[in-house]
Structure formats: structure tokens, C-alpha cells
Design an enzyme around this catalytic site. Structure first.
Site, PDB file in Angstrom:
ATOM      1  N   TYR A 121       0.852  -1.205   0.000  1.00 36.39           N
ATOM      2  CA  TYR A 121       0.000   0.000   0.000  1.00 36.39           C
ATOM      3  C   TYR A 121       0.888   1.256   0.000  1.00 36.39           C
ATOM      4  CZ  TYR A 121      -3.439   3.472   1.545  1.00 36.39           C
ATOM      5  OH  TYR A 121      -4.245   4.599   1.632  1.00 36.39           O
TER       6      TYR A 121
HETATM    7  N1  LIG Z   1      -9.694   6.245   4.619  1.00 33.99           N
HETATM    8  C1  LIG Z   1      -8.579   6.908   4.905  1.00 33.99           C
HETATM    9  O1  LIG Z   1      -8.307   7.200   6.076  1.00 33.99           O
HETATM   10  C2  LIG Z   1      -7.631   7.306   3.795  1.00 33.99           C
HETATM   11  C3  LIG Z   1      -6.498   8.048   4.132  1.00 33.99           C
HETATM   12  C4  LIG Z   1      -5.638   8.446   3.107  1.00 33.99           C
HETATM   13  C5  LIG Z   1      -5.906   8.093   1.801  1.00 33.99           C
HETATM   14  N2  LIG Z   1      -7.008   7.364   1.505  1.00 33.99           N
HETATM   15  C6  LIG Z   1      -7.266   7.020   0.099  1.00 33.99           C
HETATM   16  O2  LIG Z   1      -8.569   7.424  -0.272  1.00 33.99           O
HETATM   17  C7  LIG Z   1      -9.028   6.580  -1.343  1.00 33.99           C
HETATM   18  C8  LIG Z   1     -10.417   6.049  -1.019  1.00 33.99           C
HETATM   19  O3  LIG Z   1     -10.303   5.152   0.066  1.00 33.99           O
HETATM   20  P1  LIG Z   1     -11.500   4.849   1.093  1.00 33.99           P
HETATM   21  O4  LIG Z   1     -11.027   5.241   2.412  1.00 33.99           O
HETATM   22  O5  LIG Z   1     -12.767   5.382   0.545  1.00 33.99           O
HETATM   23  O6  LIG Z   1     -11.492   3.250   1.037  1.00 33.99           O
HETATM   24  P2  LIG Z   1     -12.662   2.192   0.868  1.00 33.99           P
HETATM   25  O7  LIG Z   1     -13.906   2.645   1.516  1.00 33.99           O
HETATM   26  O8  LIG Z   1     -12.065   0.896   1.271  1.00 33.99           O
HETATM   27  O9  LIG Z   1     -12.903   2.202  -0.717  1.00 33.99           O
HETATM   28  C9  LIG Z   1     -12.008   1.602  -1.601  1.00 33.99           C
HETATM   29  C10 LIG Z   1     -12.760   1.270  -2.870  1.00 33.99           C
HETATM   30  O10 LIG Z   1     -11.872   0.554  -3.750  1.00 33.99           O
HETATM   31  C11 LIG Z   1     -12.612  -0.508  -4.316  1.00 33.99           C
HETATM   32  N3  LIG Z   1     -11.781  -1.596  -4.773  1.00 33.99           N
HETATM   33  C12 LIG Z   1     -10.890  -2.327  -4.064  1.00 33.99           C
HETATM   34  N4  LIG Z   1     -10.408  -3.318  -4.827  1.00 33.99           N
HETATM   35  C13 LIG Z   1     -11.014  -3.215  -6.046  1.00 33.99           C
HETATM   36  C14 LIG Z   1     -10.956  -3.966  -7.240  1.00 33.99           C
HETATM   37  N5  LIG Z   1     -10.185  -5.051  -7.343  1.00 33.99           N
HETATM   38  N6  LIG Z   1     -11.707  -3.574  -8.292  1.00 33.99           N
HETATM   39  C15 LIG Z   1     -12.515  -2.498  -8.197  1.00 33.99           C
HETATM   40  N7  LIG Z   1     -12.633  -1.751  -7.072  1.00 33.99           N
HETATM   41  C16 LIG Z   1     -11.886  -2.123  -6.011  1.00 33.99           C
HETATM   42  C17 LIG Z   1     -13.526  -0.965  -3.182  1.00 33.99           C
HETATM   43  O11 LIG Z   1     -14.562  -1.764  -3.716  1.00 33.99           O
HETATM   44  P3  LIG Z   1     -15.595  -2.550  -2.747  1.00 33.99           P
HETATM   45  O12 LIG Z   1     -16.577  -1.485  -2.311  1.00 33.99           O
HETATM   46  O13 LIG Z   1     -16.202  -3.547  -3.659  1.00 33.99           O
HETATM   47  O14 LIG Z   1     -14.805  -3.116  -1.629  1.00 33.99           O
HETATM   48  C18 LIG Z   1     -13.990   0.373  -2.655  1.00 33.99           C
HETATM   49  O15 LIG Z   1     -15.058   0.851  -3.427  1.00 33.99           O
HETATM   50  C19 LIG Z   1      -7.973   5.486  -1.512  1.00 33.99           C
HETATM   51  O16 LIG Z   1      -7.109   5.811  -2.551  1.00 33.99           O
HETATM   52  C20 LIG Z   1      -7.213   5.540  -0.194  1.00 33.99           C
HETATM   53  O17 LIG Z   1      -5.882   5.072  -0.326  1.00 33.99           O
HETATM   54  C21 LIG Z   1      -7.880   6.948   2.464  1.00 33.99           C
END
Ligand SMILES: NC(=O)c1ccc[n+]([C@@H]2O[C@H](COP(=O)([O-])OP(=O)(O)OC[C@H]3O[C@@H](n4cnc5c(N)ncnc54)[C@H](OP(=O)(O)O)[C@@H]3O)[C@@H](O)[C@H]2O)c1
Length: 252
Positions: free
Chosen positions: A167
Site C-alpha cells: 500500500y
Molecule cells: N480512509 C482513509 O483514512 C484514507 C487516508 C488516506 C488516503 N485514503 C485514500 O482514499 C481513497 C479512497 O479510500 P477509502 O477510504 O474510501 O477506502 P474504501 O472505503 O475501502 O474504498 C475503496 C474502494 O476501492 C474498491 N476496490 C478495491 N479493490 C477493487 C478492485 N479489485 N476492483 C474495483 N474496485 C476495487 C472498493 O470496492 P468494494 O466497495 O467492492 O470493496 C472500494 O469501493 C484510496 O485511494 C485511499 O488510499 C484513504
């Protein structure tokens, strides 16, 4: 710069007639952004791997905001350049334009020392977080360039310490990808004198999502803000409020 983005309050209808594709649309940030963009009158193209959840989001957006979204069911682990080429053709035929591409799909993998990191997990994380972002972007870039005044937003994170494994490495690669692509297209300017497609990465910071819950298992949900608190900053970039904003890695 980040301050003005963080404080941005989008005018109503500021995405009127805009076509916005969001990967990871069923995730925490992706779904919050899709709903907000639709509220601001965008047609959202929802990309995700879970069809029932995608369809429920589609119904919710259509019911509440009265704008019909589009669906792109895709597993970014296995999709090939052919799948993304077909997506580009479909978008061109259906809409003729694409104003924004926001990459929200990401996999965390598992906090593990590099020494013991499973090869398959490493490859899957890299495939979703980096390689598929490259493939989607490359396929859709010509349509976005012909649209003009378009915006690509990649979501990043800065985790280059022990156990963040694939990651952390994938997000560092995504930052480099952002800077390289931005540099390559900075000379391709539109009528405004600014790049016809802006490319920026955004680290949204901690958000209450599944990804966060997996990475900080001991944290109480209320300790992180909801993703809904971050989406207006992304709308700032999507709608190109500052058309000179290009090639930046921003932290919200
Ligand atoms: N949350 C935090 O604290 C945080 C902090 C810094 C950066 N970020 C970044 O923000 C962005 C959004 O993250 P989030 O927090 O919203 O995470 P999340 O809720 O886990 O969402 C991730 C998404 O990616 C999809 N995904 C994963 N594997 C996939 C695949 N093989 N094919 C298609 N889709 C796939 C998931 O699909 P499913 O719904 O089917 O699982 C989900 O819709 C990411 O780039 C993350 O690195 C997050």
C-alpha cells in the site's frame, strides 16, 4: 493553496452537464463523492466491482437527484486494457465527453513486514492501486483532452514506514505517476491557456471508511471524520476552480 481548497463551498449546479467517472464508487470516499457530484448536477459514471452495491447507489442517486448515472462494473484486479478501451468507446458514444476522472479504488493489503509479504497480495495491491490507475487513465486521456478543461484526480496517502508494504509503495508510485503525467501534458493547453487536462493527487487524510478501519483496527470510528467532509475539496479540483492547479500533490 490547500487552505482555499479545504474551505471551498461549491456553488449549486457547479457540475451541471459535467460527466465525472469515479473508480471505487462503492467505497467510503467514492460513494460520498458520487452523491455530492450528482447533487451538483453532474452525470456520474460509477465504476466498481460489487454490482448489487453499485446498483443501489445508482438507484439512490437517480431517486434523490433526478439525474441518471451510468455504471461500469469492473474488477480492477483483473481488467485489461481491452476493457478500458471499450469503456472509452462507450463513453465517447454515449456522452461524447468526459470532464473528470477520480481514482478512489484502492486496496490496503495487510500490514506485514516486507520480509513476509505474500507475493499475490503485493501484486493485487499494485494492480488495483497503480497499474489499473495507469490503464484507466491512459484509455480515457484522449477523450478528456478532446473535452478540454478536464481534470484527473488520484487519491494518495503517505505511508513510507514499517509494515505499510505494498500500500505504501503503491501510493509513492502513484505520486510519481501524477507528476510524470502532469509534466507530459502541461504543454497541451486549452483555450484558457492552462492544461486541457489537469492532473493532481490528493491525500484526503484520515476518513471513517473500511480502509481506515482495516488499517487502524483499534481506533474508534468517531475519531476520524466522515468522507463527506472531504468531497468539496475534490469538487474544487474536478470543476477546475483554479485552472492553474496542475501537477500538485495536495494534503487535505
Ligand atoms: N480512509 C482513509 O483514512 C484514507 C487516508 C488516506 C488516503 N485514503 C485514500 O482514499 C481513497 C479512497 O479510500 P477509502 O477510504 O474510501 O477506502 P474504501 O472505503 O475501502 O474504498 C475503496 C474502494 O476501492 C474498491 N476496490 C478495491 N479493490 C477493487 C478492485 N479489485 N476492483 C474495483 N474496485 C476495487 C472498493 O470496492 P468494494 O466497495 O467492492 O470493496 C472500494 O469501493 C484510496 O485511494 C485511499 O488510499 C484513504
Amino acid at each position: 493553496m490547500t487552505d482555499s481548497i479545504n474551505k471551498f463551498k461549491p456553488p449549486a449546479n457547479c457540475l451541471d452537464e459535467k460527466k465525472v467517472l469515479i473508480t471505487g464508487a462503492t467505497g467510503g470516499l467514492g460513494s460520498a463523492l458520487a452523491k455530492r457530484a450528482a447533487q451538483l448536477r453532474a452525470t456520474v459514471i460509477l465504476a466498481g466491482r460489487n454490482l448489487p452495491v453499485l446498483e443501489a447507489l445508482y438507484d439512490e442517486i437517480e431517486l434523490i437527484h433526478g439525474i441518471q448515472p451510468a455504471l461500469f462494473p469492473v474488477s480492477q484486479e483483473t481488467a485489461t486494457q481491452q476493457d478500458y478501451a471499450e469503456l472509452a468507446t462507450t463513453l465517447k458514444n454515449e456522452f461524447g465527453e468526459l470532464h473528470a476522472l477520480v481514482h478512489c479504488a484502492a486496496q490496503l493489503g495487510m500490514p506485514t513486514p516486507i520480509e513476509h509479504y505474500p507475493e499475490k497480495m503485493w501484486n493485487d495491491v499494485m494492480q488495483v492501486n497503480v497499474n489499473s490507475a495507469f490503464l484507466v487513465t491512459r484509455a480515457l486521456l484522449p477523450l478528456m483532452q478532446s473535452t478540454g478543461n478536464a481534470s484527473i484526480v488520484l487519491t494518495t496517502d503517505h505511508r513510507q514506514t514499517a509494515f505499510w508494504g505494498a500500500y505504501g509503495a503503491s501510493k509513492a508510485a502513484l505520486d510519481a505517476f501524477t507528476l510524470i503525467l502532469a509534466d507530459e501534458i502541461s504543454g497541451k493547453v486549452g483555450p484558457s491557456g492552462h492544461p486541457s487536462v489537469s492532473v493532481n493527487a490528493v491525500n484526503p487524510g484520515a476518513m471513517r471508511t473500511r480502509l481506515r478501519a482495516k488499517s487502524f483496527a483499534g481506533e474508534l470510528p468517531k475519531e476520524s471524520p466522515l468522507p463527506e467532509t472531504k468531497v468539496d475539496a475534490l469538487i474544487h479540483l474536478i470543476s477546475r476552480q483554479d485552472p492553474s492547479l496542475h501537477g500538485e500533490i495536495l494534503s487535505l
